[in-house]
Design a protein around this motif. Structure first.
Motif, PDB file in Angstrom:
ATOM      1  N   HIS A   1      -9.486 -53.833 -57.031  1.00  0.00           N
ATOM      2  CA  HIS A   1      -8.186 -53.227 -57.351  1.00  0.00           C
ATOM      3  C   HIS A   1      -8.098 -52.885 -58.839  1.00  0.00           C
ATOM      4  CE1 HIS A   1      -3.862 -52.578 -57.599  1.00  0.00           C
ATOM      5  NE2 HIS A   1      -3.837 -53.480 -58.580  1.00  0.00           N
ATOM      6  N   PHE A   2      -8.457 -53.826 -59.694  1.00  0.00           N
ATOM      7  CA  PHE A   2      -8.346 -53.577 -61.132  1.00  0.00           C
ATOM      8  C   PHE A   2      -9.425 -52.618 -61.631  1.00  0.00           C
ATOM      9  CE2 PHE A   2      -5.783 -57.453 -60.875  1.00  0.00           C
ATOM     10  CZ  PHE A   2      -4.700 -57.073 -61.654  1.00  0.00           C
ATOM     11  N   GLN A   3     -10.619 -52.676 -61.065  1.00  0.00           N
ATOM     12  CA  GLN A   3     -11.686 -51.780 -61.503  1.00  0.00           C
ATOM     13  C   GLN A   3     -11.489 -50.352 -60.992  1.00  0.00           C
ATOM     14  OE1 GLN A   3     -15.297 -53.797 -60.295  1.00  0.00           O
ATOM     15  NE2 GLN A   3     -15.529 -54.707 -62.324  1.00  0.00           N
ATOM     16  N   SER A   4     -10.686 -50.171 -59.957  1.00  0.00           N
ATOM     17  CA  SER A   4     -10.478 -48.829 -59.414  1.00  0.00           C
ATOM     18  C   SER A   4      -9.752 -47.924 -60.413  1.00  0.00           C
ATOM     19  CB  SER A   4      -9.695 -48.891 -58.104  1.00  0.00           C
ATOM     20  OG  SER A   4      -8.362 -49.323 -58.337  1.00  0.00           O
ATOM     21  N   GLY A   5      -9.075 -48.500 -61.373  1.00  0.00           N
ATOM     22  CA  GLY A   5      -8.383 -47.712 -62.387  1.00  0.00           C
ATOM     23  C   GLY A   5      -9.288 -47.240 -63.498  1.00  0.00           C
ATOM     24  N   GLY A   6     -10.557 -47.588 -63.442  1.00  0.00           N
ATOM     25  CA  GLY A   6     -11.514 -47.131 -64.454  1.00  0.00           C
ATOM     26  C   GLY A   6     -11.594 -48.091 -65.630  1.00  0.00           C
ATOM     27  N   PRO A   7     -12.117 -47.581 -66.755  1.00  0.00           N
ATOM     28  CA  PRO A   7     -12.264 -48.429 -67.946  1.00  0.00           C
ATOM     29  C   PRO A   7     -10.922 -49.027 -68.369  1.00  0.00           C
ATOM     30  CG  PRO A   7     -13.420 -46.356 -68.247  1.00  0.00           C
ATOM     31  CD  PRO A   7     -12.627 -46.233 -66.970  1.00  0.00           C
ATOM     32  N   GLY A   8     -11.000 -50.227 -68.931  1.00  0.00           N
ATOM     33  CA  GLY A   8      -9.788 -50.923 -69.343  1.00  0.00           C
ATOM     34  C   GLY A   8      -9.303 -51.916 -68.295  1.00  0.00           C
ATOM     35  N   TRP A   9     -10.117 -52.140 -67.262  1.00  0.00           N
ATOM     36  CA  TRP A   9      -9.687 -53.028 -66.174  1.00  0.00           C
ATOM     37  C   TRP A   9      -9.484 -54.459 -66.660  1.00  0.00           C
ATOM     38  CZ3 TRP A   9     -12.595 -57.180 -64.565  1.00  0.00           C
ATOM     39  CH2 TRP A   9     -13.938 -57.203 -64.943  1.00  0.00           C
ATOM     40  N   GLN A  10     -10.269 -54.903 -67.653  1.00  0.00           N
ATOM     41  CA  GLN A  10     -10.101 -56.261 -68.162  1.00  0.00           C
ATOM     42  C   GLN A  10      -8.762 -56.417 -68.874  1.00  0.00           C
ATOM     43  OE1 GLN A  10     -13.773 -56.295 -70.338  1.00  0.00           O
ATOM     44  NE2 GLN A  10     -14.727 -57.673 -68.844  1.00  0.00           N
ATOM     45  N   ASP A  11      -8.343 -55.377 -69.588  1.00  0.00           N
ATOM     46  CA  ASP A  11      -7.026 -55.411 -70.231  1.00  0.00           C
ATOM     47  C   ASP A  11      -5.915 -55.438 -69.183  1.00  0.00           C
ATOM     48  OD1 ASP A  11      -8.055 -55.376 -72.834  1.00  0.00           O
ATOM     49  OD2 ASP A  11      -8.132 -53.175 -72.860  1.00  0.00           O
ATOM     50  N   ARG A  12      -6.119 -54.705 -68.079  1.00  0.00           N
ATOM     51  CA  ARG A  12      -5.116 -54.713 -67.008  1.00  0.00           C
ATOM     52  C   ARG A  12      -5.032 -56.085 -66.344  1.00  0.00           C
ATOM     53  NH1 ARG A  12      -7.376 -49.602 -66.510  1.00  0.00           N
ATOM     54  NH2 ARG A  12      -8.758 -50.177 -64.779  1.00  0.00           N
ATOM     55  N   VAL A  13      -6.173 -56.743 -66.158  1.00  0.00           N
ATOM     56  CA  VAL A  13      -6.159 -58.101 -65.613  1.00  0.00           C
ATOM     57  C   VAL A  13      -5.418 -59.030 -66.579  1.00  0.00           C
ATOM     58  CG1 VAL A  13      -7.598 -60.099 -65.039  1.00  0.00           C
ATOM     59  CG2 VAL A  13      -8.251 -57.830 -64.237  1.00  0.00           C
ATOM     60  N   ASN A  14      -5.708 -58.894 -67.876  1.00  0.00           N
ATOM     61  CA  ASN A  14      -5.041 -59.726 -68.880  1.00  0.00           C
ATOM     62  C   ASN A  14      -3.535 -59.492 -68.863  1.00  0.00           C
ATOM     63  OD1 ASN A  14      -5.335 -61.598 -71.190  1.00  0.00           O
ATOM     64  ND2 ASN A  14      -4.471 -59.882 -72.337  1.00  0.00           N
ATOM     65  N   ASP A  15      -3.121 -58.233 -68.773  1.00  0.00           N
ATOM     66  CA  ASP A  15      -1.689 -57.921 -68.736  1.00  0.00           C
ATOM     67  C   ASP A  15      -1.026 -58.516 -67.493  1.00  0.00           C
ATOM     68  OD1 ASP A  15      -2.018 -56.526 -71.103  1.00  0.00           O
ATOM     69  OD2 ASP A  15      -2.077 -54.545 -70.138  1.00  0.00           O
ATOM     70  N   ALA A  16      -1.702 -58.432 -66.342  1.00  0.00           N
ATOM     71  CA  ALA A  16      -1.146 -58.992 -65.105  1.00  0.00           C
ATOM     72  C   ALA A  16      -1.026 -60.516 -65.209  1.00  0.00           C
ATOM     73  CB  ALA A  16      -2.011 -58.605 -63.914  1.00  0.00           C
ATOM     74  N   LEU A  17      -2.022 -61.157 -65.809  1.00  0.00           N
ATOM     75  CA  LEU A  17      -1.962 -62.609 -65.979  1.00  0.00           C
ATOM     76  C   LEU A  17      -0.856 -63.007 -66.959  1.00  0.00           C
ATOM     77  CD1 LEU A  17      -5.777 -63.464 -66.072  1.00  0.00           C
ATOM     78  CD2 LEU A  17      -4.128 -64.063 -64.287  1.00  0.00           C
ATOM     79  N   ARG A  18      -0.688 -62.230 -68.034  1.00  0.00           N
ATOM     80  CA  ARG A  18       0.395 -62.516 -68.982  1.00  0.00           C
ATOM     81  C   ARG A  18       1.753 -62.398 -68.294  1.00  0.00           C
ATOM     82  NH1 ARG A  18      -0.770 -63.101 -73.988  1.00  0.00           N
ATOM     83  NH2 ARG A  18       1.233 -62.501 -74.807  1.00  0.00           N
TER      84      ARG A  18
END
Length: 94
Positions: A55-72
């Motif tokens: 799900h997070f990698q489907s958005g392309g580069p920046g997926w780790q930042d998106r995971v971090n934002d969701a966890l925050r």
């Protein structure tokens, strides 16, 4: 002479030392590990379900930042105004 018995201390100092129990070792103090830079990110290993990763990698580069934002957001840290490393530059000098 009977060799089965342990030998008694002969001096007063040896007698006194025999009365003391060995001290239990003290645990080392817990030192809180902090990043060298405020807001610096730390590399960790995290096990997550494959569909969550997809799900997070489907958005392309920046997926780790998106995971971090969701966890925050899930942790209730959304409004935290910490300074991020990408915000550190010479334009911040007042």
């Amino acid at each position: 002479m009977n060799h089965d018995r342990p030998r008694r201390p002969t001096s007063a100092r040896d007698q006194a030392e025999a009365l003391f129990k060995p001290a239990a070792p003290k645990a080392p103090p817990v030192i809180e590990k902090r990043p060298a830079l405020p807001g610096a990110k730390e590399m960790v290993t995290l096990r997550i379900d494959r569909d969550v990763l997809d799900h997070f990698q489907s958005g392309g580069p920046g997926w780790q930042d998106r995971v971090n934002d969701a966890l925050r957001q899930a942790a209730g840290l959304v409004g935290d105004d910490t300074l991020k490393t990408e915000d550190l530059n010479s334009s911040n000098d007042g």
